[in-house]
Write an enzyme that holds these catalytic residues in place. Structure first.
Site, PDB file in Angstrom:
ATOM      1  CB  SER A   1      40.827  41.459  46.801  1.00 42.09           C
ATOM      2  OG  SER A   1      40.977  42.007  47.945  1.00 42.09           O
ATOM      3  CB  THR A   2      39.227  41.137  41.240  1.00 36.66           C
ATOM      4  OG1 THR A   2      38.205  42.193  41.055  1.00 36.66           O
ATOM      5  CG2 THR A   2      37.993  39.875  42.017  1.00 36.66           C
TER       6      THR A   2
END
Length: 595
Positions: free
Chosen positions: A395-396
């Site tokens: 998700s970064t």
């Protein structure tokens, strides 16, 4: 990596073998026996290419258009995992999707184990052959017939050989053989003079001494090494079998060049005499043996019967063909360079770097921490090796997905709403229409997947190249490439990219940069501002990868950080965030932010 090298070696060796056999067939009348044999040394070069150090065959980014990914084959499911930590603020809630995949690391280990086991077996068989030669050498004696000894010395002088070559005879051999790297032995069957004439023995000596003269003993050792490395490849075994026949034919031709034409038939008959006496040759790899299988002997006799003196024209044609094939073999180096390119690791050579041991913060995890002080232009890194190892961003990546969505006008600052399609997720926050702000806050994966579909793959690929985002690999599929799939980035690269994003080094629309900065702001207190994004990689229902990346703005300085943690089933973004905040507090970078 083992799988990659196996594929490379299979591909390069098979292509080269096919080319050599094709050239030999097409140009058989334009290639002398010597140069037909020499072609096999180009095959040895091709077998070497996959194992050369990368820097020797590195062609930089010249061939980056060739995307090769042999390590990631991932299938995704709709199962989910909630990695929220009770009691933590909302930004610590790191929702994620689980993916199902085959464990390629296990496959690499399995293949490596099988490969090594095969090499051990081959090494043992080679040792058995070596012990056999040692036994032959120990039990051999100097020929009792002085005429045989004088003939051997005469043949050495005839071929201008001055090295340490010794003639012996032994009851353990049925066919003449030559072996020994530093001290070479030509071993004859015992009492050979009783059933062979001195003329025939002379032919044998000339043949075996030509093996010595042309360093065929050395080539035996190379063949053995490659047979051990490529034990699994039947085409390599076939090639070496043919190479040995060509070597014997080349040696026969070398002998015939020293004889008068009336002696050609007698030389051929000398070889035939050993067919019945050693119908099942032991074929000791480290030795050159006069005899061979009946099929090999037949081929040699046919070439002896058709022997003609090599003309200058034939020599020139042979050399030209050899050089052309050589160019082809060398031209495969760029392909090997691309395929062997270790894109799993980032090449980081920053001089202003301090490496420190922060393992006390990573108990139970295999982790790395990278901190960059923008004002001091200095890196602080824990775990040098892991800091440059590329892994899935999870998700970064949503930081850059959001920025691309804005830059391509798929969404805008005023209109970023994407409607929910009704798919029910176990997180209540996901089961509604989302704006960019809410999707980033609750890490709504489906929102960013829909963004990617609207942006399209070619645009995303160009964007990743512009950002130099990790390995830039989208081969995992448009919906999945950043979810424990093909796209990978190292902690060091995360920090460098955050700095470039923060300073807008890519000259994006400042309004879009500000929008993304605003939605990734996590906490602000006492003059300190924390921004960033967590990420969790969940594979087969297990949390194996945890990220927290971002930056801290204080009154005096700006710091960029990336923390990654990994273990079998306890790594998530919130834990990576807790570790990060502990390190930043102890370094007195943050004081009021609690997390």
């Amino acid at each position: 990596m083992v799988l990659t090298y196996l594929v490379i070696s299979l591909l390069v060796s098979s292509i080269t073998l096919a080319v050599i056999k094709l050239v030999k067939k097409i140009f058989q009348n334009q290639l002398s026996a010597k140069w037909q044999y020499n072609l096999w040394f180009l095959f040895l070069i091709a077998l070497t290419l996959p194992f050369l150090p990368k820097q020797l065959i590195d062609f930089g980014n010249f061939f980056t258009s060739l995307d090769v990914n042999l390590n990631d084959e991932i299938n995704h499911s709709i199962t989910t995992s909630d990695t929220a930590v009770a009691g933590n603020p909302s930004w610590m809630q790191d929702f994620t999707l689980s993916v199902n995949r085959f464990d390629m690391e296990f496959l690499n280990i399995l293949l490596a184990s099988i490969w090594i086991a095969g090499m051990i077996v081959m090494a043992v068989l080679t040792l058995q052959g070596w012990f056999m030669l040692k036994k032959i050498k120990a039990t051999s004696t100097a020929p009792k017939n002085k005429e045989v000894l004088r003939l051997f010395i005469h043949c050495k002088h005839r071929l201008n050989i001055t090295g340490r070559v010794i003639v012996r005879e032994s009851d353990l051999v049925k066919s003449p053989m030559t072996f020994g790297l530093f001290k070479t032995y030509v071993v004859l069957p015992s009492r050979i003079e009783e059933w062979m004439s001195m003329n025939e023995i002379q032919y044998i000596f000339l043949h075996e001494l030509n093996h010595y003269k042309y360093k065929d003993i050395v080539s035996n050792y190379f063949i053995i090494v490659y047979q051990i490395l490529y034990w699994f490849h039947p085409l390599v075994w076939m090639a070496f079998k043919e190479m040995k026949v060509d070597r014997e034919i080349a040696c026969d031709n070398a002998v015939l060049h020293t004889l008068e034409e009336p002696s050609y038939q007698e030389y051929g008959n000398t070889i035939i005499n050993f067919v019945d006496k050693a119908s099942n040759p032991k074929n000791i790899g480290l030795a050159n043996e006069l005899n061979g299988s009946k099929g090999q002997i037949k081929k040699r006799i046919e070439r002896i019967a058709s022997f003609t003196t090599e003309s200058m024209s034939l020599k020139l044609k042979s050399v030209s063909i050899f050089l052309l094939v050589g160019v082809f073999v060398v031209s495969q180096a760029p392909l090997v360079s691309v395929m062997a390119d270790d894109s799993s690791r980032y090449d980081f050579n920053e001089e202003r770097t301090v490496y420190e041991d922060l393992s006390e913060y990573f108990t139970g995890y295999d982790g790395s921490f990278v901190l960059y002080d923008m004002q001091a232009d200095t890196y602080h890194i824990h775990n040098q090796s892991k800091s440059t190892r590329r892994i899935s961003p999870d998700s970064t990546y949503k930081i850059y997905s959001a920025l691309l969505g804005l830059e391509t006008d798929v969404i805008s600052n005023d209109n970023s709403q994407i409607p929910w399609d009704g798919t029910v997720y176990p997180y209540e926050e996901w089961n509604r229409s989302q704006s960019l702000s809410s999707a980033m806050k609750h890490s709504v994966t489906w929102y960013f997947q829909k963004l990617d579909k609207k942006i399209q793959q070619d645009t995303i690929q160009a964007y990743l190249k512009q950002l130099s985002y990790g390995n830039g690999d989208l081969s995992g599929g448009l919906e999945e490439y950043w979810l424990e799939s093909s796209l990978k980035i190292s902690p060091v690269e995360q920090v460098q990219l955050l700095k470039a994003f923060y300073t807008n080094a890519f000259d994006f629309d400042e309004k879009n940069i500000k929008t993304v900065k605003d939605i990734i702001k996590l906490e602000e207190r006492d003059g300190e501002k924390l921004s960033g994004k967590t990420g969790t990689g969940t594979v087969n229902g297990k949390n194996v990868n945890g990220w927290f990346i971002g930056y801290v703005e204080t009154k005096e300085k700006t710091y960029f950080f990336a923390t990654n943690i990994q273990n079998e089933d306890n790594s998530d973004g919130s834990k990576a965030a807790n570790i990060t905040l502990s390190i930043l507090r102890d370094k007195e970078i943050i004081h009021g932010i609690e997390g």
